[in-house]
Write an enzyme that holds these catalytic residues in place. Structure first.
Site, PDB file in Angstrom:
ATOM      1  N   ASP A   7       0.976  -1.108   0.493  1.00  0.00           N
ATOM      2  CA  ASP A   7       0.202  -0.150   0.561  1.00  0.00           C
ATOM      3  C   ASP A   7       0.744   1.489  -0.298  1.00  0.00           C
ATOM      4  O   ASP A   7       1.631   1.233   0.569  1.00  0.00           O
ATOM      5  CB  ASP A   7      -1.168   0.043   1.068  1.00  0.00           C
ATOM      6  CG  ASP A   7      -1.850   0.943   0.261  1.00  0.00           C
ATOM      7  OD1 ASP A   7      -2.487   0.939   0.019  1.00  0.00           O
ATOM      8  OD2 ASP A   7      -2.544   0.898   1.834  1.00  0.00           O
ATOM      9  N   GLY A   8       0.335   2.206   0.053  1.00  0.00           N
ATOM     10  CA  GLY A   8       0.929   3.706  -0.400  1.00  0.00           C
ATOM     11  C   GLY A   8       0.065   4.842  -0.085  1.00  0.00           C
ATOM     12  O   GLY A   8      -0.877   4.300   0.241  1.00  0.00           O
ATOM     13  N   ASP A  65      -4.853  -3.151  -3.682  1.00  0.00           N
ATOM     14  CA  ASP A  65      -5.814  -2.032  -3.184  1.00  0.00           C
ATOM     15  C   ASP A  65      -5.557  -1.004  -4.468  1.00  0.00           C
ATOM     16  O   ASP A  65      -6.564  -0.801  -5.310  1.00  0.00           O
ATOM     17  CB  ASP A  65      -6.179  -1.758  -2.261  1.00  0.00           C
ATOM     18  CG  ASP A  65      -5.431  -0.349  -1.614  1.00  0.00           C
ATOM     19  OD1 ASP A  65      -4.527   0.199  -2.085  1.00  0.00           O
ATOM     20  OD2 ASP A  65      -5.780  -0.733  -0.226  1.00  0.00           O
ATOM     21  N   HIS A 121      -9.546  -0.811   2.773  1.00  0.00           N
ATOM     22  CA  HIS A 121     -10.456  -0.810   3.217  1.00  0.00           C
ATOM     23  C   HIS A 121     -11.713  -1.301   4.085  1.00  0.00           C
ATOM     24  O   HIS A 121     -12.407  -0.905   4.713  1.00  0.00           O
ATOM     25  CB  HIS A 121     -10.431   0.712   3.714  1.00  0.00           C
ATOM     26  CG  HIS A 121      -9.687   1.624   3.103  1.00  0.00           C
ATOM     27  ND1 HIS A 121      -8.097   2.094   4.558  1.00  0.00           N
ATOM     28  CD2 HIS A 121      -8.993   2.383   2.390  1.00  0.00           C
ATOM     29  CE1 HIS A 121      -7.492   2.780   3.797  1.00  0.00           C
ATOM     30  NE2 HIS A 121      -8.014   2.801   2.338  1.00  0.00           N
ATOM     31  N   ASP A 131      -1.436  -0.848   4.945  1.00  0.00           N
ATOM     32  CA  ASP A 131      -2.132   1.163   4.750  1.00  0.00           C
ATOM     33  C   ASP A 131      -1.713   1.390   5.959  1.00  0.00           C
ATOM     34  O   ASP A 131      -0.890   2.810   5.884  1.00  0.00           O
ATOM     35  CB  ASP A 131      -4.000   0.507   5.154  1.00  0.00           C
ATOM     36  CG  ASP A 131      -4.250   1.976   5.202  1.00  0.00           C
ATOM     37  OD1 ASP A 131      -3.862   3.035   3.799  1.00  0.00           O
ATOM     38  OD2 ASP A 131      -4.858   2.825   5.966  1.00  0.00           O
TER      39      ASP A 131
END
Length: 158
Positions: A7-8, A65, A121, A131
């Site tokens: 994730d970023g 994601d 999420h 995340d």
């Protein structure tokens, strides 16, 4: 098979502090950040660092994601290469250095790399961990604290 979630995070898109992270489903993880970037750069950094941090013959599955990061790394890259790193409309590929670094890292890895999209999420343990780590890294950079980085930084960011 190795499974890693990436994730970023970008605190103000574009131009805010960014963080990237990967969380291996065996419990290991890494994260880091930079003073300025975009969401897309952060997502691509996470993918690149996950690949670089998991060399070897064992297949690597990256769960992300970000459909942008997945498609850049596994779909669009092929046509961009054929077209001399130009888009279908003839324009320049955005984030080219990162995408080329990801392509090279995949090509150099003896084991295959595949991608799986996961809805962000939504309670996926490893997506949530990545995340969280990316957000911590971005906030650390923003606050002038050293971002926790346990994986090598790329030579070229954007």
């Amino acid at each position: 098979m190795i499974t890693v979630s990436t994730d970023g995070s970008c605190l103000r898109n574009p131009g805010g502090a960014i963080g990237w992270a990967w969380a291996n489903h065996d419990g290991s993880s890494a994260s880091g950040g930079h003073a300025s970037g975009t969401n897309q750069v952060a997502e691509l950094m996470a993918v690149l660092e996950a690949i670089r941090s998991h060399p070897g013959d064992e297949p690597l599955v990256i769960q992300a994601d970000s459909q942008y990061a997945i498609k850049c790394s596994s779909e669009w890259v092929h046509s961009w290469k054929r077209k001399g790193w130009r888009t279908a409309a003839g324009g320049p590929v955005q984030n080219l250095a990162l995408i080329q670094s990801i392509d090279a890292a995949i090509a150099q890895r003896p084991g295959g790399v595949s991608f799986v999209w996961v809805r962000g999420h939504r309670g996926d343990e490893f997506n949530e961990r990545a995340d969280e780590l990316a957000g911590i890294a971005a906030r650390s950079v923003r606050d002038d604290a050293p971002a926790r980085a346990t994986a090598a930084e790329p030579d070229v960011l954007f």
